[in-house]
Motif scaffolding. Structure first.
Motif, PDB file in Angstrom:
ATOM      1  N   LEU A 176       0.810  -1.220   0.000  1.00  0.00           N
ATOM      2  CA  LEU A 176       0.000   0.000   0.000  1.00  0.00           C
ATOM      3  C   LEU A 176       0.844   1.272   0.000  1.00  0.00           C
ATOM      4  O   LEU A 176       0.301   2.369   0.040  1.00  0.00           O
ATOM      5  CB  LEU A 176      -0.955  -0.010   1.201  1.00  0.00           C
ATOM      6  CG  LEU A 176      -1.938  -1.182   1.217  1.00  0.00           C
ATOM      7  CD1 LEU A 176      -2.798  -1.131   2.475  1.00  0.00           C
ATOM      8  CD2 LEU A 176      -2.796  -1.195  -0.038  1.00  0.00           C
ATOM      9  N   CYS A 177       2.147   1.138  -0.032  1.00  0.00           N
ATOM     10  CA  CYS A 177       3.077   2.269  -0.109  1.00  0.00           C
ATOM     11  C   CYS A 177       3.032   3.151   1.136  1.00  0.00           C
ATOM     12  O   CYS A 177       3.466   4.301   1.094  1.00  0.00           O
ATOM     13  CB  CYS A 177       2.809   3.132  -1.352  1.00  0.00           C
ATOM     14  SG  CYS A 177       2.743   2.225  -2.897  1.00  0.00           S
ATOM     15  N   ASP A 178       2.525   2.637   2.233  1.00  0.00           N
ATOM     16  CA  ASP A 178       2.386   3.469   3.420  1.00  0.00           C
ATOM     17  C   ASP A 178       3.733   3.873   4.019  1.00  0.00           C
ATOM     18  O   ASP A 178       3.881   4.986   4.520  1.00  0.00           O
ATOM     19  CB  ASP A 178       1.477   2.818   4.458  1.00  0.00           C
ATOM     20  CG  ASP A 178       1.851   1.379   4.771  1.00  0.00           C
ATOM     21  OD1 ASP A 178       2.635   0.782   4.015  1.00  0.00           O
ATOM     22  OD2 ASP A 178       1.349   0.854   5.779  1.00  0.00           O
ATOM     23  N   GLY A 179       4.730   3.013   3.936  1.00  0.00           N
ATOM     24  CA  GLY A 179       6.058   3.364   4.444  1.00  0.00           C
ATOM     25  C   GLY A 179       6.693   4.486   3.637  1.00  0.00           C
ATOM     26  O   GLY A 179       7.290   5.415   4.197  1.00  0.00           O
ATOM     27  N   ILE A 180       6.556   4.407   2.326  1.00  0.00           N
ATOM     28  CA  ILE A 180       7.119   5.445   1.451  1.00  0.00           C
ATOM     29  C   ILE A 180       6.375   6.757   1.657  1.00  0.00           C
ATOM     30  O   ILE A 180       6.977   7.837   1.696  1.00  0.00           O
ATOM     31  CB  ILE A 180       7.055   4.994  -0.025  1.00  0.00           C
ATOM     32  CG1 ILE A 180       7.940   3.760  -0.227  1.00  0.00           C
ATOM     33  CG2 ILE A 180       7.475   6.124  -0.957  1.00  0.00           C
ATOM     34  CD1 ILE A 180       7.799   3.115  -1.589  1.00  0.00           C
ATOM     35  N   LEU A 181       5.053   6.684   1.800  1.00  0.00           N
ATOM     36  CA  LEU A 181       4.259   7.888   2.043  1.00  0.00           C
ATOM     37  C   LEU A 181       4.643   8.517   3.381  1.00  0.00           C
ATOM     38  O   LEU A 181       4.757   9.744   3.494  1.00  0.00           O
ATOM     39  CB  LEU A 181       2.763   7.561   2.010  1.00  0.00           C
ATOM     40  CG  LEU A 181       1.806   8.736   2.144  1.00  0.00           C
ATOM     41  CD1 LEU A 181       2.014   9.747   1.010  1.00  0.00           C
ATOM     42  CD2 LEU A 181       0.362   8.240   2.150  1.00  0.00           C
ATOM     43  N   ARG A 182       4.862   7.696   4.394  1.00  0.00           N
ATOM     44  CA  ARG A 182       5.286   8.198   5.702  1.00  0.00           C
ATOM     45  C   ARG A 182       6.619   8.940   5.569  1.00  0.00           C
ATOM     46  O   ARG A 182       6.803  10.022   6.138  1.00  0.00           O
ATOM     47  CB  ARG A 182       5.396   7.028   6.681  1.00  0.00           C
ATOM     48  CG  ARG A 182       5.467   7.403   8.112  1.00  0.00           C
ATOM     49  CD  ARG A 182       5.451   6.231   9.102  1.00  0.00           C
ATOM     50  NE  ARG A 182       5.586   4.890   8.559  1.00  0.00           N
ATOM     51  CZ  ARG A 182       4.574   4.032   8.374  1.00  0.00           C
ATOM     52  NH1 ARG A 182       3.349   4.372   8.687  1.00  0.00           N
ATOM     53  NH2 ARG A 182       4.797   2.824   7.878  1.00  0.00           N
ATOM     54  N   ASN A 183       7.559   8.370   4.782  1.00  0.00           N
ATOM     55  CA  ASN A 183       8.851   9.036   4.559  1.00  0.00           C
ATOM     56  C   ASN A 183       8.676  10.365   3.830  1.00  0.00           C
ATOM     57  O   ASN A 183       9.373  11.340   4.134  1.00  0.00           O
ATOM     58  CB  ASN A 183       9.794   8.134   3.771  1.00  0.00           C
ATOM     59  CG  ASN A 183      10.301   6.972   4.586  1.00  0.00           C
ATOM     60  OD1 ASN A 183      10.225   6.967   5.811  1.00  0.00           O
ATOM     61  ND2 ASN A 183      10.810   5.961   3.904  1.00  0.00           N
ATOM     62  N   LEU A 184       7.758  10.402   2.860  1.00  0.00           N
ATOM     63  CA  LEU A 184       7.501  11.646   2.130  1.00  0.00           C
ATOM     64  C   LEU A 184       6.971  12.715   3.079  1.00  0.00           C
ATOM     65  O   LEU A 184       7.452  13.857   3.077  1.00  0.00           O
ATOM     66  CB  LEU A 184       6.514  11.406   0.984  1.00  0.00           C
ATOM     67  CG  LEU A 184       5.999  12.650   0.234  1.00  0.00           C
ATOM     68  CD1 LEU A 184       7.146  13.448  -0.363  1.00  0.00           C
ATOM     69  CD2 LEU A 184       5.007  12.234  -0.844  1.00  0.00           C
ATOM     70  N   PHE A 185       6.008  12.360   3.908  1.00  0.00           N
ATOM     71  CA  PHE A 185       5.458  13.339   4.852  1.00  0.00           C
ATOM     72  C   PHE A 185       6.514  13.782   5.863  1.00  0.00           C
ATOM     73  O   PHE A 185       6.576  14.957   6.230  1.00  0.00           O
ATOM     74  CB  PHE A 185       4.228  12.792   5.572  1.00  0.00           C
ATOM     75  CG  PHE A 185       2.990  12.848   4.746  1.00  0.00           C
ATOM     76  CD1 PHE A 185       2.596  14.017   4.105  1.00  0.00           C
ATOM     77  CD2 PHE A 185       2.206  11.715   4.584  1.00  0.00           C
ATOM     78  CE1 PHE A 185       1.444  14.070   3.335  1.00  0.00           C
ATOM     79  CE2 PHE A 185       1.048  11.752   3.809  1.00  0.00           C
ATOM     80  CZ  PHE A 185       0.677  12.939   3.192  1.00  0.00           C
ATOM     81  N   LEU A 186       7.357  12.857   6.307  1.00  0.00           N
ATOM     82  CA  LEU A 186       8.422  13.212   7.236  1.00  0.00           C
ATOM     83  C   LEU A 186       9.394  14.186   6.579  1.00  0.00           C
ATOM     84  O   LEU A 186       9.791  15.191   7.183  1.00  0.00           O
ATOM     85  CB  LEU A 186       9.159  11.951   7.695  1.00  0.00           C
ATOM     86  CG  LEU A 186      10.285  12.162   8.703  1.00  0.00           C
ATOM     87  CD1 LEU A 186       9.754  12.773   9.993  1.00  0.00           C
ATOM     88  CD2 LEU A 186      10.979  10.837   8.994  1.00  0.00           C
ATOM     89  N   CYS A 187       9.751  13.921   5.320  1.00  0.00           N
ATOM     90  CA  CYS A 187      10.639  14.817   4.578  1.00  0.00           C
ATOM     91  C   CYS A 187      10.028  16.208   4.458  1.00  0.00           C
ATOM     92  O   CYS A 187      10.691  17.213   4.670  1.00  0.00           O
ATOM     93  CB  CYS A 187      10.940  14.240   3.196  1.00  0.00           C
ATOM     94  SG  CYS A 187      12.034  15.269   2.198  1.00  0.00           S
ATOM     95  N   LEU A 188       8.735  16.248   4.125  1.00  0.00           N
ATOM     96  CA  LEU A 188       8.055  17.543   3.996  1.00  0.00           C
ATOM     97  C   LEU A 188       7.973  18.264   5.334  1.00  0.00           C
ATOM     98  O   LEU A 188       8.080  19.493   5.398  1.00  0.00           O
ATOM     99  CB  LEU A 188       6.661  17.352   3.403  1.00  0.00           C
ATOM    100  CG  LEU A 188       6.614  16.944   1.943  1.00  0.00           C
ATOM    101  CD1 LEU A 188       5.193  16.566   1.530  1.00  0.00           C
ATOM    102  CD2 LEU A 188       7.148  18.041   1.040  1.00  0.00           C
ATOM    103  N   GLN A 189       7.794  17.508   6.401  1.00  0.00           N
ATOM    104  CA  GLN A 189       7.719  18.119   7.726  1.00  0.00           C
ATOM    105  C   GLN A 189       9.071  18.703   8.127  1.00  0.00           C
ATOM    106  O   GLN A 189       9.143  19.806   8.667  1.00  0.00           O
ATOM    107  CB  GLN A 189       7.276  17.070   8.741  1.00  0.00           C
ATOM    108  CG  GLN A 189       7.048  17.608  10.125  1.00  0.00           C
ATOM    109  CD  GLN A 189       6.567  16.514  11.071  1.00  0.00           C
ATOM    110  OE1 GLN A 189       6.617  15.324  10.766  1.00  0.00           O
ATOM    111  NE2 GLN A 189       6.110  16.922  12.245  1.00  0.00           N
ATOM    112  N   ILE A 190      10.131  17.986   7.823  1.00  0.00           N
ATOM    113  CA  ILE A 190      11.478  18.442   8.194  1.00  0.00           C
ATOM    114  C   ILE A 190      11.927  19.608   7.308  1.00  0.00           C
ATOM    115  O   ILE A 190      12.449  20.615   7.792  1.00  0.00           O
ATOM    116  CB  ILE A 190      12.489  17.283   8.089  1.00  0.00           C
ATOM    117  CG1 ILE A 190      12.202  16.254   9.183  1.00  0.00           C
ATOM    118  CG2 ILE A 190      13.928  17.790   8.184  1.00  0.00           C
ATOM    119  CD1 ILE A 190      12.969  14.947   9.026  1.00  0.00           C
TER     120      ILE A 190
END
Length: 177
Positions: free
Chosen positions: A42-56
């Motif tokens: 479901l790509c949830d790990g990759i999506l989590r990394n994307l949101f973390l990158c955007l947050q940082i």
């Protein structure tokens, strides 16, 4: 202009809206969700990394790798889900009781009609909001049409197979030697 100078290549910066290329992710009906979603990444790990990158980093140009990885994963996931949805509808059409299958066909046809009407109404909405609504409705409409087609094929194939089954059993001759 210096002839020996190397030409510069423009780099494309991806943004969140670039994830809206192609159709949106398919909606999975609750009655077949467990079967369709089983084992799909479901790509949830990759999506989590994307949101973390955007947050940082706070802006998209610093998260290009994450955006590309998510887009690739989402495209693979959506293709697999669409294939599974159509396969499930086909199986349902060929295995459900005929009355239930016809009712399901009727429900999907009604959903297609409703989505077509909503898409027409959304064509009058301007700007990004209108674009997003049309994009989403168009994707849902196409997915629903393909599900309906697969379901109809399953029902049609069953109708062809059932008479053959009746013929073969009625022509049997029993012998007790």
């Amino acid at each position: 202009m210096d002839v020996d100078a190397e030409p510069t290549m423009e780099e494309t910066i991806l943004v969140g809206d670039d994830l809206m290329t192609g159709p949106p992710s398919p909606l999975i009906p609750p009655d077949i969700a467990s079967h369709v979603l089983e084992g799909v990444d479901l790509c949830d790990g990759i999506l989590r990394n994307l949101f973390l990158c955007l947050q940082i980093n706070d802006i998209e140009p610093f998260c290009q790798d994450e955006i590309v990885l998510y887009r690739q994963c989402a495209e693979r996931r959506d293709k697999e889900l669409r294939d599974r949805l159509q396969n499930s509808e086909h199986k349902l059409g060929s295995s459900m009781p005929l009355d239930a299958a016809k009712e399901r066909v009727s429900q999907l046809q009604s959903e297609v009609t409703s989505l077509e009407r909503r898409l027409i109404l959304a064509s009058g909405i301007e700007g990004m909001d209108g674009f997003r609504q049309r994009w989403s409705l168009h994707g849902r409409l196409e997915d629903t049409k393909k599900r309906l087609e697969a379901l109809n094929q399953g029902v049609t194939n069953r109708k062809v197979e059932e008479p053959k089954l009746v013929e073969s059993t009625s022509k049997r001759r029993w012998s007790f030697w």
